[in-house]
Scaffold this active site. Structure first.
Site, PDB file in Angstrom:
ATOM      1  N   CYS A   1       2.611   2.940 -37.919  1.00 37.54           N
ATOM      2  CA  CYS A   1       1.463   3.109 -38.819  1.00 37.54           C
ATOM      3  C   CYS A   1       0.338   2.137 -38.449  1.00 37.54           C
ATOM      4  O   CYS A   1      -0.841   2.507 -38.422  1.00 37.54           O
ATOM      5  CB  CYS A   1       1.883   2.912 -40.269  1.00 37.54           C
TER       6      CYS A   1
ATOM      7  N   CYS B   1       0.852  -1.205   0.000  1.00 44.31           N
ATOM      8  CA  CYS B   1       0.000   0.000   0.000  1.00 44.31           C
ATOM      9  C   CYS B   1       0.883   1.249   0.000  1.00 44.31           C
ATOM     10  O   CYS B   1       1.692   1.438   0.913  1.00 44.31           O
ATOM     11  CB  CYS B   1      -0.927  -0.034   1.220  1.00 44.31           C
TER      12      CYS B   1
END
Ligand SMILES: Cc1cc2nc3c(=O)[nH]c(=O)nc-3n(C[C@H](O)[C@H](O)[C@H](O)COP(=O)(O)O)c2cc1C
Length: 422
Positions: free
Chosen positions: A387, A137
């Site tokens: 592309c 955490c």
């Protein structure tokens, strides 16, 4: 039919899909509904010492992108804010009613052996199948010298894991924080401390957005904000790399890994499995879509395994690891060339613009009979994929592998100064 049953570090579950320690596993009501929906197991929301922590309101921040919601989720919640005895009683009753499911209990107590000695027998008494140590955490608890404050110091990870293993017979999973430069450091430390498995990733330290009216990081709590923990689809690439790193490293090879981070579909699950995970944990996707997503995950994974001829989860785990190498091992002679499917092309020109402005000027814009046409200039194309990635039409631009003659890696390349010195 593929057999999805899992035996992970001594913990059995009917399928490898577990809910990660978080609000979906915070209480009896949620967990029962999750198990009824088909989840193979749960990691109960992290328990700590009494008195329970106090949470703030609000708690979550969202990263939405181009109309997609919760591409990333950020939270500033702490561990469970319910009394320990209440959680323990609920865990016991759920385990009694669902003996075939994996009920793992996440724990976070102060970094002193006495605290661990106190809580472990209480968890054992519930009949839970295992524990997960929350060393991850990254907010709130770390300021109290717990969570990622432990997980970022390999010596502490090893020390606490050893304390735990000396004081319990339960299988112990160490949950790692990604907020560290080299994931092998805490992973190796967990192994040295005697961990039966590791799980990763916990959330990534983040500021998800800034409220430009309140002039504070989001989520805003009474005019102020703080950094939180980031998760959801956006973190999957980071998690996959770290899981794969541990799976392929000689030091930790064979250490069971529970994969966590952005798993939302069966395909994500399959990717984590082939990169070395033995079980899968899900949080954000369940918080976004509800518990029933597990049905698609089970069916999808099972169908894929059948198609590929994988009979068990063990057959799948780590399948991609032999092909996950260092850059230096890649073949410099391998080449792909972009190919545009002219029938599928919608003439938007994005491939041309991206390549012309930012890459290799390898896509020509032609005007033929007053119609636009985009064509790859093979001699200029380096096969970078840009592309294909920007093209909005699926499979319109494909990357075609060219015939390869031999293998040449960087260590053997004439341009490598190290080789010239040989
Ligand atoms: C609101 C929220 C609360 C969480 N609480 C905990 C916790 O108490 N203990 C823990 O180990 N991880 C906690 N996590 C982290 C998740 O268990 C998981 O590691 C992370 O969300 C990544 O998985 P995901 O991308 O599927 O969400 C929490 C996550 C969220 C979103």
């Amino acid at each position: 039919m593929a057999d999805l049953r899992s035996l992970f570090a001594g913990i059995r579950s009917p399928n490898p899909f577990w809910l990660a320690s978080a609000p979906p596993t915070d209480k009896d009501y949620n967990v029962r509904r999750a198990l009824a929906a088909g989840w193979g197991g749960v990691v109960w929301k992290t328990l700590g010492e009494d008195p329970p922590v106090v949470n703030v309101s609000s708690r979550y921040g969202a990263f939405n992108y181009n109309g997609d919601r919760l591409v990333g989720l950020n939270n500033i919640e702490l561990i469970t804010d319910r009394p320990l005895a209440v959680n323990l009683a609920e865990i016991k009753s759920v385990k009694r009613d669902y003996p075939d499911r994996a009920i793992v209990v996440s724990l976070m107590v102060p970094c002193v052996e006495e605290s661990w000695k106190r809580i472990l027998p209480l968890v054992e008494e519930t009949g839970a199948d295992g524990i997960e140590l929350n060393f991850g955490c990254p907010h709130g608890m770390s300021e109290r010298n717990m969570g990622s404050a432990v997980g970022q110091v390999p010596e502490y990870v090893e020390m606490v894991t050893r304390w735990v293993k000396q004081n319990t017979r339960m299988p112990t999973i160490v949950k790692l924080t990604p907020n560290i430069t080299d994931i092998m450091q805490p992973a190796g430390a967990a192994l040295r401390g005697g961990a039966d498995a590791v799980s990763l990733i916990n959330t990534i330290q983040s500021v998800v957005a800034v409220d430009l009216d309140a002039m504070a990081p989001m989520p805003v709590v009474g005019g102020l904000g703080t950094h939180g923990g980031y998760c959801g689809p956006a973190v999957k690439p980071i998690a996959l790399r770290m899981v794969g790193e541990i799976a392929r490293n000689a030091v930790t090879r064979g250490l069971p890994i529970s994969g966590i981070g952005g798993i939302s579909t069966w395909r994500d699950a399959a990717e984590f499995l082939v990169m070395g995970a033995g079980t899968l944990q899900v949080c954000t996707a369940a918080m976004h879509y509800g518990f029933r997503i597990v049905e698609d995950m089970i069916t999808g994974l099972s169908n894929w395994m059948d198609q590929k001829g994988f009979a068990t989860i063990d057959d799948v785990t780590g399948r991609a690891i032999p092909n996950f190498v260092n850059w230096n091992q890649l073949n410099l002679k391998f080449r792909t060339l972009a190919k545009i499917d002219q029938d599928a092309c919608i003439k938007c020109g994005l491939c041309h613009i991206a390549c012309e402005d930012t890459s290799h000027q390898a896509i020509a814009k032609l005007h033929i009979d007053s119609a636009r046409r985009y064509e790859v200039i093979d001699e200029e194309c380096v096969g970078c994929n840009l592309c294909a990635h920007v093209c909005p039409v699926d499979d319109c631009i494909t990357m075609v592998p060219q015939p390869v003659e031999g293998v040449l890696t960087w260590p053997h390349h004439p341009n490598n100064p190290a080789r010239a010195a040989e």
